[in-house]
Design a protein around this motif. Sequence first.
Motif, short mmCIF file in Angstrom:
data_model
loop_
_atom_site.label_atom_id
_atom_site.label_comp_id
_atom_site.label_asym_id
_atom_site.label_seq_id
_atom_site.Cartn_x
_atom_site.Cartn_y
_atom_site.Cartn_z
N GLY B 36 -77.59 -32.35 8.00
CA GLY B 36 -77.44 -31.64 6.74
C GLY B 36 -76.55 -32.39 5.77
O GLY B 36 -76.02 -33.47 6.06
N GLY B 37 -76.36 -31.77 4.62
CA GLY B 37 -75.71 -32.42 3.50
C GLY B 37 -76.74 -32.56 2.42
O GLY B 37 -77.91 -32.87 2.70
N LYS B 38 -76.32 -32.33 1.15
CA LYS B 38 -77.31 -32.21 0.08
C LYS B 38 -78.13 -33.48 -0.13
O LYS B 38 -79.34 -33.42 -0.33
N GLY B 39 -77.48 -34.64 -0.06
CA GLY B 39 -78.23 -35.88 -0.28
C GLY B 39 -79.28 -36.08 0.80
O GLY B 39 -80.41 -36.53 0.52
N PHE B 40 -78.94 -35.76 2.04
CA PHE B 40 -79.91 -35.89 3.14
C PHE B 40 -81.09 -34.94 2.91
O PHE B 40 -82.24 -35.29 3.18
N ASN B 41 -80.80 -33.73 2.40
CA ASN B 41 -81.89 -32.79 2.10
C ASN B 41 -82.80 -33.35 1.00
O ASN B 41 -84.03 -33.18 1.06
N VAL B 42 -82.20 -34.01 0.00
CA VAL B 42 -83.01 -34.61 -1.07
C VAL B 42 -83.94 -35.66 -0.46
O VAL B 42 -85.15 -35.69 -0.75
N SER B 43 -83.40 -36.51 0.44
CA SER B 43 -84.23 -37.53 1.08
C SER B 43 -85.34 -36.91 1.92
O SER B 43 -86.46 -37.40 1.96
N ARG B 238 -90.14 -15.42 -2.48
CA ARG B 238 -89.18 -14.94 -1.50
C ARG B 238 -88.94 -15.99 -0.43
O ARG B 238 -89.84 -16.76 -0.11
N GLY B 239 -87.74 -15.99 0.14
CA GLY B 239 -87.49 -16.91 1.24
C GLY B 239 -86.04 -17.32 1.29
O GLY B 239 -85.15 -16.55 0.95
N ASN B 240 -85.82 -18.57 1.71
CA ASN B 240 -84.48 -19.09 1.97
C ASN B 240 -84.07 -20.01 0.82
O ASN B 240 -84.57 -21.12 0.71
N PRO B 241 -83.15 -19.55 -0.06
CA PRO B 241 -82.81 -20.36 -1.23
C PRO B 241 -81.99 -21.61 -0.89
O PRO B 241 -81.85 -22.50 -1.74
N THR B 242 -81.47 -21.72 0.36
CA THR B 242 -80.70 -22.92 0.72
C THR B 242 -81.62 -24.14 0.59
O THR B 242 -82.69 -24.15 1.18
N GLY B 243 -81.19 -25.12 -0.14
CA GLY B 243 -82.00 -26.33 -0.28
C GLY B 243 -82.90 -26.33 -1.50
O GLY B 243 -83.52 -27.36 -1.81
N ALA B 244 -82.98 -25.19 -2.22
CA ALA B 244 -83.83 -25.16 -3.42
C ALA B 244 -83.30 -26.13 -4.48
O ALA B 244 -84.06 -26.85 -5.12
N GLY B 245 -81.97 -26.17 -4.63
CA GLY B 245 -81.36 -27.10 -5.59
C GLY B 245 -81.63 -28.55 -5.21
O GLY B 245 -81.84 -29.40 -6.08
N ASP B 246 -81.63 -28.83 -3.90
CA ASP B 246 -81.88 -30.20 -3.45
C ASP B 246 -83.32 -30.63 -3.78
O ASP B 246 -83.57 -31.78 -4.12
N ALA B 247 -84.26 -29.69 -3.66
CA ALA B 247 -85.66 -30.00 -4.01
C ALA B 247 -85.77 -30.27 -5.52
O ALA B 247 -86.51 -31.17 -5.94
N ALA B 248 -85.03 -29.50 -6.32
CA ALA B 248 -85.03 -29.74 -7.77
C ALA B 248 -84.48 -31.13 -8.08
O ALA B 248 -85.03 -31.87 -8.90
N VAL B 249 -83.40 -31.51 -7.39
CA VAL B 249 -82.80 -32.83 -7.60
C VAL B 249 -83.80 -33.93 -7.21
O VAL B 249 -83.94 -34.94 -7.91
N ALA B 250 -84.51 -33.72 -6.10
CA ALA B 250 -85.50 -34.71 -5.68
C ALA B 250 -86.56 -34.89 -6.77
O ALA B 250 -86.94 -36.02 -7.10
N ALA B 251 -87.03 -33.77 -7.34
CA ALA B 251 -88.05 -33.85 -8.40
C ALA B 251 -87.49 -34.53 -9.64
O ALA B 251 -88.19 -35.32 -10.30
N LEU B 252 -86.24 -34.24 -9.99
CA LEU B 252 -85.63 -34.85 -11.18
C LEU B 252 -85.48 -36.36 -10.99
O LEU B 252 -85.73 -37.15 -11.92
N ALA B 253 -85.08 -36.79 -9.79
CA ALA B 253 -84.95 -38.22 -9.53
C ALA B 253 -86.33 -38.89 -9.62
O ALA B 253 -86.47 -39.97 -10.21
#
Lengths: 302, 302
Positions: B36-43, B238-253
């Motif tokens: 875990g860790g946000k950067g790892f989730n982005v990857s 509906r679902g698990n919002p953990t990691g939603a921000g990381d997916a947004a960051v992945a798309a922005l990158a």
Amino acid sequence: MILTVTPNPALDVSYRVARLAPGTTHRVRSVRERAGGKGFNVSRVLHEMGIATLAVGPVGGVLGESLRADLVVSEVPHALLVVDAPTRMTVAVVDDDDATLFNEAGAALLDSEWDKLLDLVRARLPEASALVCSGSLPLGTPEDTCARVVAAARDAGVPVVVDTSGPALLAAASAGADVLKPNAAELREVVDSADPLAGAERLRALGAGAVVLSLGPEGLVAVTGEGRWRAVPPFPVRGNPTGAGDAAVAALANGLVEQSSWPMRLRAAVAWSAAAVAAPVAGSVDVPLLRKLHDEVRVETL
Amino acid sequence: MILTVTPNPALDVSYRVARLAPGTTHRVRSVRERAGGKGFNVSRVLHEMGIATLAVGPVGGVLGESLRADLVVSEVPHALLVVDAPTRMTVAVVDDDDATLFNEAGAALLDSEWDKLLDLVRARLPEASALVCSGSLPLGTPEDTCARVVAAARDAGVPVVVDTSGPALLAAASAGADVLKPNAAELREVVDSADPLAGAERLRALGAGAVVLSLGPEGLVAVTGEGRWRAVPPFPVRGNPTGAGDAAVAALANGLVEQSSWPMRLRAAVAWSAAAVAAPVAGSVDVPLLRKLHDEVRVETL
């Protein structure tokens, strides 16, 4: 030396938080890790009380190595069997009001690993004056595992205290454990009787020498071949009840070694147990409080 | 390749329980562990979407090795720096109603270890088309650590997305990050303004190229040199919002790499983010839902 066997050790992790609020995110203020599992706690208490002990159990994976490292730091003598199954974790979340516990079940050992653990126990029994088998079994463990430990001790002429629950408790009774220490709920679960004294007699009828029932702040009740006694602490002790039962088991094992009378064993077990509640962590006792409590414990014949 | 930097990785442990009740003991029904860790989730998200990535971060101790093992199993390309500080753990307790999170702070790295991590990032920047620096910093980390990562990327001509909070967010703005992605609370905390658009402009005035504000189920707002937009999902997911921000960051990158228009970047970020909510674990997206959502995201000029 009092040999303790912990069939299902755990790395106990304790998290301090401001206040536990379900559904929210908590910043953990402090983290503490220690070797856990009931038998290891019994050895810790014995070691703290200056009584020779050896802690035996299986360890695996990275958490198993953390557990071993903590036993080394704590200077608790130990003989660990490395197994495939990773050592489990328990997490205690502590805030100002409460402790909330999360206990992993633990992974199954191979049959050949149980055999090796038994061999390890047998190899150390000649040095042992008593044996303690304490705690849960990993999911999927053969139900006779505790009974095999009891049988090995009996073969070696070493008295045994068992603190477990469910089918393993019944099996330990049938194998002739000298002392069983269920709490009221654990006893009810296996004997299907609302009367604790009658329930304790059922376990004795199966083959157990004596049954010591722990009743939390209400103290202990012993049902033995020599009589029945109740022992009650002289005043309520506030603190962390985790590990209080393990301190009682340590005192009972020591009482077996010293061949003290049942009233004296119960007096010690109640004092050690209450002194464990006052100590901050499981496996530790507040020694000055223990001395103060010891002579004031009330023991009555039932 | 999109390079991600995770300054404060964690082994994320997830416990399933029947119902979380403070002050009681819980049997853990199932245990899941992952890097875990946000950067790892982005990857993870990028890897799942078939976009080349490399995850960089420090690891230490036994949990660091568990983290590495999980990245290997997940086939997420990675370059880890072994440090003295043990990798932290986070525990998520999940019942039918809620997820309750316990986040350890993480132990400080040595200054020389941060230097080595920067060297590792610089060595891989020539292959990178964008860099993401994501997540918290361990306690006691120099506040300019994120800014140094941003500066290294700028020196190499590689665009940077930063997702962090507190002083590190301000430092990343001053260092000239191309895109910052705070949520509303993180923005308020650093700019002392109740108006999110004004707050975003403050970060741009410090040096940030654009600010993308995440508003949970309300979608995203972008404040850029080319204009301001809001993008909203077409229906609640509906679902698990953990990691939603990381997916947004992945798309922005990925949008930075593709040099797509801001409305297109926002559309993708909202779709990936909502598709991450629908996926069971952080760092994963529900790809069929993503495709369905993508064209239906509403984007409006502010």
